[in-house]
Design a protein around this motif. Structure first.
Motif, PDB file in Angstrom:
ATOM      1  N   THR A 139       0.915  -1.157  -0.093  1.00 36.71           N
ATOM      2  CA  THR A 139       0.018  -0.018   0.042  1.00 36.71           C
ATOM      3  C   THR A 139       1.193   1.229   0.078  1.00 36.71           C
ATOM      4  OG1 THR A 139      -0.171   0.134   2.350  1.00 36.71           O
ATOM      5  CG2 THR A 139      -1.853  -1.236   1.299  1.00 36.71           C
ATOM      6  N   PHE A 140       0.292   2.440  -0.362  1.00 40.31           N
ATOM      7  CA  PHE A 140       1.130   3.626  -0.441  1.00 40.31           C
ATOM      8  C   PHE A 140       0.250   4.548   0.482  1.00 40.31           C
ATOM      9  CE2 PHE A 140       1.687   7.752  -2.183  1.00 40.31           C
ATOM     10  CZ  PHE A 140       3.020   8.056  -2.631  1.00 40.31           C
ATOM     11  N   GLU A 141       0.891   5.220   1.480  1.00 45.37           N
ATOM     12  CA  GLU A 141       0.311   6.123   2.189  1.00 45.37           C
ATOM     13  C   GLU A 141       0.735   7.514   1.989  1.00 45.37           C
ATOM     14  OE1 GLU A 141      -2.154   4.597   3.837  1.00 45.37           O
ATOM     15  OE2 GLU A 141      -1.467   2.675   3.397  1.00 45.37           O
ATOM     16  N   ALA A 142      -0.187   8.372   1.427  1.00 45.08           N
ATOM     17  CA  ALA A 142       0.419   9.650   0.991  1.00 45.08           C
ATOM     18  C   ALA A 142       0.981  10.808   2.299  1.00 45.08           C
ATOM     19  CB  ALA A 142      -0.700  10.396   0.301  1.00 45.08           C
ATOM     20  N   TYR A 176       1.023   2.179   9.367  1.00 44.22           N
ATOM     21  CA  TYR A 176       0.598   3.184   9.488  1.00 44.22           C
ATOM     22  C   TYR A 176       0.196   4.223   8.380  1.00 44.22           C
ATOM     23  CZ  TYR A 176       2.417   2.355  14.040  1.00 44.22           C
ATOM     24  OH  TYR A 176       2.748   1.659  15.512  1.00 44.22           O
ATOM     25  N   TYR A 177      -0.583   5.337   8.532  1.00 42.41           N
ATOM     26  CA  TYR A 177      -0.900   6.239   7.351  1.00 42.41           C
ATOM     27  C   TYR A 177      -0.704   7.646   8.021  1.00 42.41           C
ATOM     28  CZ  TYR A 177      -5.530   7.540   9.554  1.00 42.41           C
ATOM     29  OH  TYR A 177      -6.576   7.697  10.436  1.00 42.41           O
ATOM     30  N   VAL A 178      -0.330   8.465   7.323  1.00 41.75           N
ATOM     31  CA  VAL A 178      -0.002   9.631   7.714  1.00 41.75           C
ATOM     32  C   VAL A 178      -1.540  10.665   7.989  1.00 41.75           C
ATOM     33  CG1 VAL A 178       1.031  12.011   7.037  1.00 41.75           C
ATOM     34  CG2 VAL A 178       1.900   9.649   5.933  1.00 41.75           C
ATOM     35  N   LEU A 179      -1.625  11.155   9.286  1.00 38.56           N
ATOM     36  CA  LEU A 179      -2.738  12.089   9.584  1.00 38.56           C
ATOM     37  C   LEU A 179      -2.462  13.321   8.690  1.00 38.56           C
ATOM     38  CD1 LEU A 179      -3.328  11.523  13.418  1.00 38.56           C
ATOM     39  CD2 LEU A 179      -4.967  10.992  11.319  1.00 38.56           C
ATOM     40  N   LEU A 187       6.139  13.965  11.085  1.00 34.83           N
ATOM     41  CA  LEU A 187       4.813  13.323  10.410  1.00 34.83           C
ATOM     42  C   LEU A 187       3.894  12.835  11.539  1.00 34.83           C
ATOM     43  CD1 LEU A 187       6.273  11.356   7.356  1.00 34.83           C
ATOM     44  CD2 LEU A 187       5.046  13.723   7.378  1.00 34.83           C
ATOM     45  N   GLU A 188       2.702  12.785  11.794  1.00 36.78           N
ATOM     46  CA  GLU A 188       1.941  12.317  12.682  1.00 36.78           C
ATOM     47  C   GLU A 188       1.216  11.032  11.875  1.00 36.78           C
ATOM     48  OE1 GLU A 188      -0.841  13.766  16.220  1.00 36.78           O
ATOM     49  OE2 GLU A 188      -0.703  15.106  14.137  1.00 36.78           O
ATOM     50  N   LEU A 189       1.644  10.003  12.597  1.00 37.22           N
ATOM     51  CA  LEU A 189       1.126   8.625  12.053  1.00 37.22           C
ATOM     52  C   LEU A 189       0.069   8.050  12.839  1.00 37.22           C
ATOM     53  CD1 LEU A 189       4.662   7.051  10.856  1.00 37.22           C
ATOM     54  CD2 LEU A 189       3.271   8.460   9.406  1.00 37.22           C
ATOM     55  N   ALA A 190      -1.024   7.340  12.106  1.00 35.03           N
ATOM     56  CA  ALA A 190      -2.143   6.718  13.122  1.00 35.03           C
ATOM     57  C   ALA A 190      -1.941   5.223  12.406  1.00 35.03           C
ATOM     58  CB  ALA A 190      -3.294   7.383  12.749  1.00 35.03           C
ATOM     59  N   PRO A 191      -2.357   4.353  13.072  1.00 34.43           N
ATOM     60  CA  PRO A 191      -2.371   2.839  12.744  1.00 34.43           C
ATOM     61  C   PRO A 191      -3.545   2.778  11.737  1.00 34.43           C
ATOM     62  CG  PRO A 191      -3.227   3.039  15.116  1.00 34.43           C
ATOM     63  CD  PRO A 191      -2.708   4.479  14.735  1.00 34.43           C
TER      64      PRO A 191
END
Ligand code: C5P
Length: 404
Positions: free
Chosen positions: A199-202, A281-284, A300-304
């Motif tokens: 997956t790719f989390e922007a 994680y993804y970037v909030l 960067l703030e990351l959330a699960p």
């Protein structure tokens, strides 16, 4: 290493310019450890000599129905009895017409007629006009109705100068098509949903967090499931792999999109195989514009991310769920712990250095019975072994979910 499911193959060569490719085909088959018996028509001998095929197969080549070298004088019966499968490559338009009519006018056509339940595959090779002729179209339909498998043809440049359908598959493609065609249809009537790739989390409009997953293992399993007769839906992150012909491909970017696509397509699936390397994680609040660099520290703030597999396996009436785990140490222990935590009947584990990008891998299948190691092999071979294990684990009384 040889991985072919057949041991003894009768290769029939008929008269066409593609007969020269049969030499390379026989060489590849022999290298796979397959015992090859070559039979040629008279016309084939105009294009390539039996001596060439004899040298490559290591066995005498037969061309004549009346050959006295076979003890009881019944070469057609002996040869079709001895073979696990018959492959005609190239198959001329004339030979396909003979097969369609059930003619037995030479050794090869007589062997085909006497084959009983031995699978027969034909690799057509002819000029575009001949392939498109109404008579050939009619014959192709008849062959399919009679349970004869067609491998190809391909489209491309032809010896006569035309371009289009009618080229014989290349030897390596033929080998792969033959293996695919001969896979037992253990998943006929089953629906299989898979996730594959990264997956790719922007982070912003141009950048993101991803991983090194190539998608090769997931795409190989999708292909193997199709070969075994399943209806396949493949939810894939970004991958340069060629989509397997016949699968429904749903392309996604992020884990959230992957979860949505899986949930939307879960209805009536019998098996869910989660091969994707989903970002944890993804970037909030990703930036809509490209972030400009400056001298400050960027945080960067990351959330699960949601666990897609656990979401599916914890449903009240889940499909048969298979997980994957790539571990860098304590493979069995960590992977088994993951299997139990995610409530999975089956998990395929491999070492991290094996997990990404390579064409070969080594897997350990973990289930309630223990560990089942699958030695190093091409990913397609492992995919077939994994699916055969899944088939064995599906309760025999289990009905297709869509029948319930
Ligand atoms: O927890 P871990 O990421 O190691 O688990 C791996 C398995 O779980 C794989 O089958 C993977 O496809 C799946 N997974 C998932 N969603 C996540 C993380 C992992 O479906 N967010």
């Amino acid at each position: 290493m040889a991985h072919s499911s057949i041991k003894r193959l009768l290769v029939g060569i008929t008269g066409g310019i593609a007969a020269y490719k049969a030499a390379e085909l026989v060489r590849l088959l022999v290298r796979e450890g397959i015992d090859v018996q070559v039979v040629m028509t008279e016309a084939a001998c105009q294009f390539i000599t039996p001596v060439t095929l004899q040298a490559l197969s290591g066995k005498p080549v037969f061309t004549d129905l009346w050959d006295s070298r076979v003890d009881n004088g019944m070469a057609h019966i002996e040869f079709s009895r001895d073979a696990d499968a018959i492959l005609i490559a190239p198959s001329s338009a004339d030979f396909m017409a003979k097969l369609a009519q059930g003619a037995a006018s030479d050794l090869l056509s007589t062997i085909c007629l006497a084959r009983g339940d031995c699978p027969l595959m034909v690799a057509p090779a002819m000029n575009l006009q001949m392939w498109e002729n109404a008579a050939t179209v009619r014959n192709v339909g008849q062959l399919k109705n009679d349970g004869i498998h067609l491998l190809g043809p391909n489209s491309g440049d032809q010896a006569c100068g035309d371009t289009g359908l009618g080229r014989m598959l290349e030897p390596q493609e033929l080998l792969e098509a033959m293996e695919a065609c001969l896979q037992p249809k253990l998943l006929a009537g089953k629906r299989v949903l898979l996730t594959a790739g990264p997956t790719f989390e922007a982070i912003d409009a141009a950048r993101g967090i991803t991983n090194l997953s190539s998608g090769k293992m997931g795409y190989a399993i999708a292909r193997a499931a199709l070969e075994m007769g399943a209806e396949v839906t493949l939810v894939s992150g970004q991958s340069s792999q060629k989509p397997p012909l016949g699968a429904t491909l749903i392309k996604v970017i992020s884990a959230q999109q992957m979860l949505t696509a899986v949930m939307e397509n879960l209805n009536n699936q019998d098996i869910f195989i989660s091969v994707a390397a989903v970002a944890d994680y993804y970037v909030l609040n990703p930036s809509e514009q490209k972030i400009k660099k400056d001298a400050h520290i960027l945080t960067l703030e990351l959330a699960p991310n949601p666990d897609i597999l656990a979401n599916v396996s914890n449903l009240p009436n889940p499909p048969f769920c298979v997980g994957f785990a790539a571990e860098s140490e304590n493979l069995y222990e960590f992977a088994e712990h993951k299997r139990r935590r995610k409530n999975l009947p089956l998990l395929a584990a491999n070492l991290l250095q094996d997990a990404f990008g390579g064409d070969d891998s080594e897997l350990v299948l973990l289930d309630d019975q223990g560990a089942h190691p699958l030695p190093r092999a091409p990913k397609l071979v492992l995919a077939r072994q994994l699916l055969r294990h899944v088939v064995k684990m599906l309760p025999s009384t289990r009905k297709n979910r869509h029948d319930r």
